[in-house]
Design an enzyme around this catalytic site. Structure first.
Site, PDB file in Angstrom:
ATOM      1  CE1 TYR A  18      13.385  47.178 -14.194  1.00  0.00           C
ATOM      2  CE2 TYR A  18      15.393  47.898 -12.826  1.00  0.00           C
ATOM      3  CZ  TYR A  18      13.932  47.483 -12.847  1.00  0.00           C
ATOM      4  OH  TYR A  18      12.908  47.986 -11.874  1.00  0.00           O
ATOM      5  CE1 TYR A 145       9.350  50.482 -11.700  1.00  0.00           C
ATOM      6  CE2 TYR A 145      10.360  51.328  -9.343  1.00  0.00           C
ATOM      7  CZ  TYR A 145      10.128  50.311 -10.303  1.00  0.00           C
ATOM      8  OH  TYR A 145      10.760  49.013 -10.099  1.00  0.00           O
ATOM      9  CG  ASP A 239       6.039  54.227  -3.907  1.00  0.00           C
ATOM     10  OD1 ASP A 239       7.023  54.193  -3.073  1.00  0.00           O
ATOM     11  OD2 ASP A 239       6.240  53.623  -4.679  1.00  0.00           O
ATOM     12  CE  LYS A 268      14.798  51.908  -4.696  1.00  0.00           C
ATOM     13  NZ  LYS A 268      13.575  52.211  -5.370  1.00  0.00           N
TER      14      LYS A 268
HETATM   15  C1  LIG Z   1      12.620  51.341  -5.980  1.00  0.00           C
HETATM   16  C2  LIG Z   1      11.056  51.802  -5.786  1.00  0.00           C
HETATM   17  C3  LIG Z   1      10.146  50.873  -5.791  1.00  0.00           C
HETATM   18  C4  LIG Z   1      10.286  49.172  -5.834  1.00  0.00           C
HETATM   19  O1  LIG Z   1      11.195  48.832  -4.768  1.00  0.00           O
HETATM   20  P1  LIG Z   1      12.032  47.334  -4.922  1.00  0.00           P
HETATM   21  O2  LIG Z   1      12.812  47.438  -3.543  1.00  0.00           O
HETATM   22  O3  LIG Z   1      12.937  47.729  -6.200  1.00  0.00           O
HETATM   23  O4  LIG Z   1      10.876  46.489  -5.190  1.00  0.00           O
HETATM   24  C5  LIG Z   1       8.770  51.151  -5.769  1.00  0.00           C
HETATM   25  N1  LIG Z   1       8.454  52.613  -5.588  1.00  0.00           N
HETATM   26  C6  LIG Z   1       9.294  53.264  -5.832  1.00  0.00           C
HETATM   27  C7  LIG Z   1       9.008  55.000  -5.652  1.00  0.00           C
HETATM   28  C8  LIG Z   1      10.820  53.056  -5.735  1.00  0.00           C
HETATM   29  O5  LIG Z   1      11.776  54.180  -6.057  1.00  0.00           O
END
Ligand SMILES: *Cc1c(COP(=O)(O)O)cnc(C)c1O
Length: 426
Positions: A18, A145, A239, A268
């Site tokens: 980024y 996102y 997600d 994460k």
């Molecule tokens: C960080 C994140 C992603 C992407 O994960 P990466 O490991 O960076 O590819 C997807 N969805 C959410 C909600 C996130 O916080």
């Protein structure tokens, strides 16, 4: 004189995330991290306010996770997941099945959040194909996102500042407002009714939209989305890559709304911020749609480092810590402290909102240039990374009261300075 920058630190060969590489400042060189402290090459320490993108939920270098990874390194750092099996991966899949609500019992491992989302999208499309229907569209939400790969960026709101440049590559998707009000709910219902035969799934970040601006919605809104998906026969993908593992106060955010999605994405904090790992966990209805006497119905995906044993050992150790230590109580205490100590920001001119959910504290500003405030935090000995219109904290759950007080004081000071100077410039 401060010590010279390390000799390896140059932007000749590394392309940063980024970042506009023509103008990107050199990143800060780090030589170690323990607990909530990041140690810089020049000897300074920074208190980490965001736990390395919300991953290091037990702090850095937790001895239990380190020991588990070291023991696994001695036994088996890696072996392919196709045709061969290892204990940490199978144990982790079973533990996730126990931990997750409802019938989310079938874990597909990968190594990053974006890939976990890709896998969920592919599962949803093929779920319908295996049942004889072609459905290629997704409904996602404004400010959402979901990652940076092509499928994940397709369901990420372009208005959130990510991925405008790749608009032409987006797969079929629609963006809806989160259905919070009666009017938004009626509109959401109308969109689902009109499009449900093309739509494979609705994808949502439960309760907290993270990288799109740290925006919150309530459990009732999430429950409404689940019920609307049920009314129109659509799959729901949660997600929880950001919200999973305690961040919002529960092990998964869906639990607060008693919602069981059809597919959940985790990453994460899955390994406590130690190693890259993700899981896309499907419920029985989805899983069963792939089981048949036809090989064509099988799910065709298999990352090379799928279920890496070191990462799975770290994840199992992280789950041990959630079982043995009072993490969710710590999150509740952090929430109370964040609410009390960020509240004074609300009165500052230019502050739009102050909000807290679990171990996430947000001060929203009337500017899209909050990233300009980053250096002011480093000067104060803390690592905080404002973006878009938000200054936020999302620390390790193990942070001490005094360290969190240092972080919230830094936010109050930096936002106060910004408020005064931006007022000063009219
Ligand atoms: C960080 C994140 C992603 C992407 O994960 P990466 O490991 O960076 O590819 C997807 N969805 C959410 C909600 C996130 O916080």
């Amino acid at each position: 004189m401060p010590p010279a920058a390390p000799s390896w630190l140059s932007l000749d060969h590394v392309w940063l995330p980024y970042a506009q590489m023509a103008t990107a400042p050199l990143p800060l060189p780090v030589v170690g991290a323990t607990g909530v402290r990041i140690e810089l090459a020049d000897g300074r320490g920074l208190i980490d306010g965001i736990a390395s993108w919300w991953t290091a939920c037990h702090g850095y270098g937790h001895p239990h996770i380190r020991a588990a990874v070291a023991a696994q390194l001695d036994k088996l750092p890696h072996v392919m997941f196709a045709g061969l099996a290892h204990e940490p991966g199978y144990t982790l899949a079973a533990r996730l099945a126990t931990l997750l609500p409802g019938d989310l019992e079938h874990a597909f491992f990968s190594e990053s959040g974006s890939v976990a989302v890709e896998i969920a999208l592919k599962m949803a499309v093929q779920f319908w194909k295996n049942r004889g229907e072609e459905r290629h569209a997704f409904i996602a939400f404004r400010h959402g996102y979901h990652g940076d790969t092509l499928g994940a960026l397709s369901v990420t709101d372009p208005a959130s500042g990510f991925h405008d440049a790749l608009a032409a590559y987006r797969t079929v998707q629609r963006f809806a407002e989160l259905p919070r009000t009666a009017v938004e709910r009626a509109e959401f219902e109308r969109v689902l009714a009109a499009q449900c035969h093309e739509v494979a799934a609705v994808i949502v970040e439960p309760l907290v939209q993270g990288a799109g601006g740290m925006r919150f919605h309530d459990a009732e809104t999430l429950a409404f989305i689940r019920a609307a998906c049920d009314r129109h026969g659509l799959l729901l993908i949660a997600d929880e890559i950001m919200t999973g593992f305690g961040r919002t106060g529960r092990m998964v955010a869906c639990a607060e709304a008693a919602v069981v999605p059809d597919i959940i994405c985790l990453s994460k904090a899955l390994t406590g911020g130690t190693l890259p790992l993700a899981a896309t966990v499907a419920g029985t209805r989805v899983f069963d749609a792939f089981r048949s006497d036809r090989f064509d119905d099988a799910f065709m995906h298999g990352p090379t480092f799928m279920g890496n044993p070191l990462a799975c050992a770290a994840a199992n150790a992280s789950l041990d810590l959630f079982e043995r230590e009072p993490r969710l109580q710590q999150v509740a205490a952090i929430a109370a402290q964040l609410a009390a100590e960020l509240e004074p920001c609300r009165a500052l001119p230019g502050v739009v909102d102050v909000r807290v959910k679990g171990a996430i504290g947000v001060v929203q500003l009337a500017t899209n240039q909050a990233s300009a405030l980053r250096p002011a935090f480093v000067t104060r000995g803390v690592w905080v990374r404002p973006f878009g219109d938000v200054v936020y904290l999302a620390p390790a759950f193990t942070i001490e009261r005094e360290d969190l007080a240092t972080l919230t004081a830094a936010v109050r000071e930096v936002v106060t300075e910004w408020s005064q100077s931006s007022r000063g410039h009219g």
